[in-house]
Motif scaffolding. Structure first.
Motif, mmCIF file in Angstrom:
data_model
loop_
_atom_site.group_PDB
_atom_site.id
_atom_site.type_symbol
_atom_site.label_atom_id
_atom_site.label_comp_id
_atom_site.label_asym_id
_atom_site.label_seq_id
_atom_site.Cartn_x
_atom_site.Cartn_y
_atom_site.Cartn_z
ATOM 1 N N TYR A 299 51.734 45.480 36.512
ATOM 2 C CA TYR A 299 51.405 44.241 36.765
ATOM 3 C C TYR A 299 49.891 44.003 37.097
ATOM 4 O O TYR A 299 48.920 43.514 36.799
ATOM 5 C CB TYR A 299 52.072 43.512 37.734
ATOM 6 N N GLU B 270 46.750 42.388 35.621
ATOM 7 C CA GLU B 270 45.925 41.348 36.233
ATOM 8 C C GLU B 270 44.685 41.610 36.247
ATOM 9 O O GLU B 270 43.795 40.440 36.024
ATOM 10 C CB GLU B 270 46.589 41.240 37.853
ATOM 11 N N SER C 89 41.484 39.552 34.646
ATOM 12 C CA SER C 89 40.325 38.755 35.084
ATOM 13 C C SER C 89 38.993 39.319 34.534
ATOM 14 O O SER C 89 38.102 38.543 34.878
ATOM 15 C CB SER C 89 40.387 39.047 36.694
ATOM 16 N N ARG D 109 50.083 35.825 26.010
ATOM 17 C CA ARG D 109 51.247 35.396 26.835
ATOM 18 C C ARG D 109 52.653 35.542 25.691
ATOM 19 O O ARG D 109 53.615 36.045 26.209
ATOM 20 C CB ARG D 109 51.266 33.796 26.899
ATOM 21 N N ASP E 167 56.907 38.586 34.350
ATOM 22 C CA ASP E 167 55.679 38.506 35.524
ATOM 23 C C ASP E 167 54.338 38.257 34.916
ATOM 24 O O ASP E 167 53.518 37.575 35.407
ATOM 25 C CB ASP E 167 55.645 40.017 36.305
ATOM 26 N N VAL E 168 53.964 38.841 33.646
ATOM 27 C CA VAL E 168 52.908 38.584 33.092
ATOM 28 C C VAL E 168 52.723 37.154 32.486
ATOM 29 O O VAL E 168 51.769 36.474 32.510
ATOM 30 C CB VAL E 168 52.297 39.856 32.043
ATOM 31 N N LYS F 163 54.174 34.655 33.759
ATOM 32 C CA LYS F 163 53.871 33.467 34.844
ATOM 33 C C LYS F 163 52.617 33.832 35.251
ATOM 34 O O LYS F 163 51.916 32.610 35.397
ATOM 35 C CB LYS F 163 54.796 34.010 35.994
ATOM 36 N N LEU F 164 51.894 34.949 35.269
ATOM 37 C CA LEU F 164 50.395 35.203 35.706
ATOM 38 C C LEU F 164 49.506 34.168 34.676
ATOM 39 O O LEU F 164 48.649 33.348 35.079
ATOM 40 C CB LEU F 164 50.320 36.548 35.700
ATOM 41 N N GLU G 212 50.066 30.279 34.737
ATOM 42 C CA GLU G 212 49.806 29.807 36.201
ATOM 43 C C GLU G 212 48.063 29.794 36.193
ATOM 44 O O GLU G 212 47.433 28.957 36.882
ATOM 45 C CB GLU G 212 50.013 30.471 37.401
ATOM 46 N N LYS G 213 47.450 31.021 35.816
ATOM 47 C CA LYS G 213 45.861 31.163 35.924
ATOM 48 C C LYS G 213 45.263 30.964 34.822
ATOM 49 O O LYS G 213 44.101 30.379 34.766
ATOM 50 C CB LYS G 213 45.734 32.548 36.466
#
Length: 534
Positions: A115, A119, A123, A134, A144-145, A147-148, A151-152
């Motif tokens: 993760y 992440e 970025s 996604r 987990d990815v 959700k990242l 959200e971001k």
């Protein structure tokens, strides 16, 4: 650099200490740019996880890694994420600001990088492909990815405050006006519409069904819904009976049943349609019967079939993009339909277009990618494909008996089987088109069929054009690197005519069982290849 020197470099990278590498590097600093089966020497250093060598190279000259960072179609960071437990090198390359490409993140997800690595890659990514990432993360079971990214990178607009649906129902039932503008709010309702209306949202106006029957049930009316978010999980969105439904600039979030039309017209213009998940009793997002469906300027992402046509239907698709699920067809019918697709792209489904008998299929200026079958049809169908590209398929087009298939100005690439197959008593006409990389034939026809090929090219296939008991006419066409099954092959008593044909760099050229039925004019066989050459 000779083979022995290259082998020495490989051995040092695999097994040698840093002092041995320093010595050979000082003797020949150009070793980093030497092309190898792994890319270049720098790629091989990464593959062998030699962080110590990378750090030494960077200490000598920090520009060296950047200058040799890309080979072919991806860079050393992308190479690094394809290797398990390679976090230290990935971190080192990110600190050097090596570009994060689309393929870097794609392969990081595919190769199940941790993760924190994904992440950091996200970025440092400078483009906008987060929806695709996604979907890839979801397909690879990486919540987990997902959700990242949600959200971001794909933050959702907060749902507007719930409002009473009375204002909508009162407008439909009692108002003399035909248009209603709604503020940003969320409305839950299920109501029949029997008169012509136009309902306009404000961009964040959401409508949800309060009952299984859907938000609206359109009955013998013409309804326009514009700038709305329509959302349904376990219910219909909008069924239409003997009416017309036009959706303009709407977002549709569908869990199961979506839109149903019977004896109606349905148009989606500049819409976004999303359906996630296959655990649903529904077979398709849209189902129509004796109806017309138009999709224009829209984007579609679905996990089940997009549209099912029951009988007597016509479909028009233009300027749109579709992405589906390899387990489901995109547009299909168990009977017949007329469908036209133009200036669109279709990705990832069991079949792009699937029909039974007596249908008309026309595809123009369109791209297909990653299907089991791009077009699959049974008997007595007419297929027209113009200026279209089909790539990555089990088979691009498969047609049944007594079909007519016309291909013009198109390109077919990478098929596990034949690019195009037609069954008995069919006609296949090909003009100004290119076929490459098929594990069987480019074109194949069964008994009593006719294949006509003009001004085309067939490259790197097991066989070129194959007929079985039919007729074959080829003019002004070139075959390149055809394997053991023949550039031109007549399996059983075929009539074959070749004119102005070149067969180049091929293992086999013309294979026929009845030479007296073969006529040739200006046929050239150049650079023939033998088994010994291979």
């Amino acid at each position: 650099m000779n083979r022995q020197q290259l082998q020495e470099i490989y051995n040092i990278i695999r097994n040698g200490n840093i002092e041995a590498f320093k010595k050979i590097y000082q003797e020949n600093p150009r070793i980093l740019s030497v092309e190898t089966p792994f890319g270049n020497t720098l790629f091989y250093i990464i593959q062998r996880k030699r962080l110590d060598l990378l750090q030494y190279i960077f200490h000598i000259d920090e520009n060296i890694i950047h200058n040799n960072s890309k080979v072919k179609d991806y860079n050393i960071l992308t190479k690094a994420v394809m290797i398990d437990k390679n976090e230290d090198i990935i971190d080192f390359l990110l600190n050097l600001n090596i570009e994060v490409e689309y393929k870097t993140i794609f392969f990081a997800i595919e190769f199940k990088q941790p993760y924190f690595i994904i992440e950091r890659l996200l970025s440092n990514y400078k483009f906008d492909n987060f929806k695709q990432f996604r979907k890839l993360a979801r397909d690879n079971n990486r919540p987990d990815v997902v959700k990242l990214i949600d959200e971001k990178y794909l933050p959702k607009t907060p749902e507007a405050k719930h409002q009473s649906s009375d204002v909508v129902i009162d407008f439909i039932d009692n108002s003399a006006e035909t248009a209603l503008e709604l503020p940003d709010a969320t409305y839950e309702l299920s109501h029949e519409i029997t008169r012509d209306v136009h309902i306009i949202g404000s961009g964040n106006t959401k409508l949800k069904p309060s009952q299984f029957e859907g938000i609206f049930q359109v009955n013998q009316a013409s309804v326009v819904l514009e700038r709305l978010i329509l959302e349904a999980k376990d219910a219909f969105l909008v069924p239409v009976i003997n009416g017309k439904l036009v959706l303009k600039n709407c977002k549709l979030s569908i869990g199961a049943y979506g839109i149903f039309g019977e004896d109606s017209t349905i148009e989606l213009v500049d819409c976004e349609i999303v359906q996630e998940g296959t655990d649903t009793p529904a077979h398709s997002v849209i189902t129509i019967d004796r109806s017309a469906l138009t999709i224009s300027g829209s984007t579609v992402e679905v996990e089940i079939a997009f549209a099912q046509m029951k009988s007597g239907c016509k479909v028009v698709v233009e300027h749109s993009k579709f992405e589906g699920n390899i387990e489901h067809a995109m547009f299909y019918t168990n009977t017949s339909m007329d469908i036209e697709v133009s200036d669109s792209s279709l990705f990832n489904a069991k079949a792009g277009i699937m029909v039974e008998d007596n249908s008309n299929i026309k595809v123009t200026d369109t791209m297909f990618r990653h299907f089991d079958r791009m077009i699959y049809c049974r008997d007595n169908n007419n297929v027209q494909v113009n200026n279209t590209e089909m790539k990555l398929a089990g088979s691009c087009i498969q047609a049944g008996r007594k079909c007519e298939v016309n291909i013009e100005d198109s390109k077919f690439s990478s098929a596990d089987e034949n690019h195009i197959t037609v069954d008995q008593k069919s006609v296949l006409n090909v003009k100004r088109s290119k076929f490459d990389n098929a594990n069987m034939a480019a074109l194949s026809a069964l008994k009593a069929s006719v294949i006509n090929v003009e001004d085309s090219e067939i490259d790197t296939t097991i066989a070129g054009v194959v007929t079985q008991g039919g007729k074959l006419n080829i003019e002004r066409t070139k075959f390149i690197e055809i394997d053991e099954e023949g550039a031109v092959r007549g399996v059983k008593n075929d009539m074959i005519s070749l004119k102005d044909v070149i067969i180049d760099s091929s293992l086999t050229d013309i294979i026929v069982d009845k030479p007296r039925k073969l006529t040739q004019e200006n046929v050239k066989i150049t650079n023939p290849v033998t088994i010994d050459d291979l």
